[in-house]
Write an enzyme that holds these catalytic residues in place. Structure first.
Site, PDB file in Angstrom:
ATOM      1  CB  CYS A  27      -0.997  -0.028   1.160  1.00 48.12           C
ATOM      2  SG  CYS A  27      -2.356   1.162   0.923  1.00 48.12           S
ATOM      3  NE  ARG A  52     -10.003   5.158  10.600  1.00 49.83           N
ATOM      4  CZ  ARG A  52      -9.114   4.534   9.835  1.00 49.83           C
ATOM      5  NH1 ARG A  52      -8.198   3.763  10.369  1.00 49.83           N
ATOM      6  NH2 ARG A  52      -9.172   4.653   8.511  1.00 49.83           N
ATOM      7  CD  GLU A 109      -1.932  -6.346   4.544  1.00 46.92           C
ATOM      8  OE1 GLU A 109      -1.981  -5.155   4.896  1.00 46.92           O
ATOM      9  OE2 GLU A 109      -1.802  -6.687   3.339  1.00 46.92           O
ATOM     10  CG  HIS A 161      -4.133  -3.043   2.811  1.00 46.49           C
ATOM     11  ND1 HIS A 161      -3.012  -2.999   3.611  1.00 46.49           N
ATOM     12  CD2 HIS A 161      -4.428  -1.750   2.505  1.00 46.49           C
ATOM     13  CE1 HIS A 161      -2.651  -1.735   3.805  1.00 46.49           C
ATOM     14  NE2 HIS A 161      -3.487  -0.962   3.142  1.00 46.49           N
TER      15      HIS A 161
END
Length: 330
Positions: free
Chosen positions: A142, A248, A236, A234
Site C-alpha cells: 500500500c 472509524r 493481508e 491489502h
C-alpha cells in the site's frame, strides 16, 4: 510455515486459536536448520492487528521463519503501548549490519502527505537503501509500495477524487509469473487508499506490471528480478479490517462511501464477507517460496547481493547444516 515468535507476543494466542503453526523461540532453537529471516517494518498505527495479519500470511508451510519486527526510532506510536514496542520491536540501528532473506514494508495512514513531509521519511529511506544490499527480496504494501516506487524509481503518486475502499476484481497480466502462480483470473483483493500510482508510469520505469484491476488500477508490480515487489492493496487484511476503517471514518464525520463489494448487497448493515483469503495466502506463500526460499543462499557470505539481479549458479536452499558442514570439511 512455523513462525518463530516470542511466546508473549499477542499474535501467538490468536494464531494458535486459528490452528496456525506457531513455534516459540525455545522450540526453534532445537531445529538444526537456518530459518528464513524476515523483517517487518510495521508503519501501521494498529500494530498488534497488523502483526497478526502478516504473521498469519507467513505461516503454515513446513519451513521455519524467524520474524523481526521493526519500528521507526524517529516516530513514537500513539496507538500501541510503549511496553509492547519495547518488548517486541527493534530499530534499524539494531539490525543494520545483519542480512535478511526478506523484508515487508507496510502501509501507513500518511498518503495525503508529501513523502518528504512524513516525519520518519529519512529513516525509511535509509532502510530502503539498505534493503538493496542486505535483503534478498522486499515486499512493499500500500503506502509502503508508493514510498518504494518513489524512492527507488521516482514514480509519483496521485490523489484520487475519493477514497478507494473495497474488494475488487483483478487480472493477472503475466500467465507464467511465479508470484501469482495458482491465482484465478479474475481474483479478488482489498484496497484502502486515497492515492494511486499509474501502471503506465510503472511500465515506463522498466518495471513489470503483474496485476491490475479495471476499477482499482495497479495491484502488483515488481522489478524484473522480483527482488522488489510492490502491492498497492491489502491482501493481508482480515474480514473486519475494512469494516473497522469504515466505522472509524464515519465516526470522524468523513463523507465516505461504504467499501465496495464487501458487504452483501453493498449494505453496511450486513456482516462483511471475506472472499480473498485463499489468494492472500497464495501471494505470500509464492513470495516466500519462489522469490525468497529458492533464491537466498544458506550462508549469506557465499554471494554478494545486488539491487536488481537474480543470484545464479547456486541452489542454496538444497543445503542443510549437514550438507554445508560436509562441504566445508572437504
Amino acid at each position: 510455515m512455523p513462525v518463530n515468535l516470542p511466546a508473549e507476543l499477542p499474535a501467538v494466542k490468536t494464531l494458535r486459536e486459528e490452528n496456525v503453526f506457531v513455534m516459540t523461540e525455545k522450540q526453534a532453537r532445537l531445529q538444526d536448520i537456518r530459518p528464513l529471516k524476515i523483517g517487518i517494518v510495521n508503519l501501521m498505527p494498529t500494530k498488534i492487528e497488523t502483526e497478526t495479519q502478516l504473521l498469519r500470511m507467513l505461516s503454515n508451510t513446513p519451513l521455519q521463519v524467524e520474524v523481526i519486527l521493526l519500528q521507526m526510532r524517529s516516530h513514537v506510536p500513539k496507538n500501541t503501548s510503549k511496553e509492547h514496542i519495547d518488548a517486541f520491536y527493534q530499530t534499524f540501528d539494531d539490525i543494520k549490519n545483519e542480512m535478511f532473506d526478506g523484508l515487508i514494508i507496510t502501509g501507513a495512514p500518511v498518503e495525503l502527505m508529501e513523502f518528504e513531509n512524513v516525519n520518519y521519511w529519512g529513516e525509511l529511506c535509509e532502510i530502503m537503501e539498505w534493503s538493496k544490499t542486505n535483503v534478498y527480496s522486499t515486499m512493499h504494501i500500500c503506502w509502503g509500495a508508493q514510498a518504494g516506487l518513489f524512492y527507488h524509481y521516482g514514480i509519483k503518486k496521485y490523489e484520487l477524487p475519493e477514497k478507494l475502499s473495497g474488494v475488487y476484481l483483478h487480472n493477472v497480466l503475466l500467465p507464467t509469473c511465479r508470484l501469482t502462480r495458482g491465482f484465478d483470473d479474475p481474483f479478488l483483493a482489498p484496497h484502502s487508499r486515497y492515492t494511486d500510482v499509474r501502471a503506465e508510469d510503472i511500465a515506463k520505469a522498466g518495471l513489470v506490471v503483474v496485476s491490475t484491476s479495471q476499477e482499482a488500477g495497479l495491484y502488483i508490480a515488481a522489478s524484473k528480478s522480483f527482488r522488489q515487489i510492490f502491492v498497492t492493496g491489502h491482501a493481508e487484511y482480515d474480514i473486519n479490517t475494512l469494516n473497522t476503517e469504515y466505522r472509524r471514518d464515519i465516526a470522524k464525520n468523513l463523507q465516505i462511501k461504504p467499501p465496495i463489494n464487501y458487504y452483501p448487497d453493498n449494505n453496511p448493515d450486513n456482516p462483511p464477507e471475506m472472499r480473498w483469503r485463499a489468494h492472500a495466502h497464495l501471494l505470500f506463500a509464492n513470495w516466500l517460496n519462489y522469490h525468497v526460499y529458492q533464491e537466498t543462499p544458506y550462508d549469506f557470505g557465499a554471494l554478494p547481493l545486488f539491487s536488481d539481479c537474480h543470484m545464479v549458479g547456486i541452489s542454496p536452499r538444497s543445503l542443510d547444516r549437514r550438507d554445508l558442514k560436509a562441504k566445508k570439511e572437504h
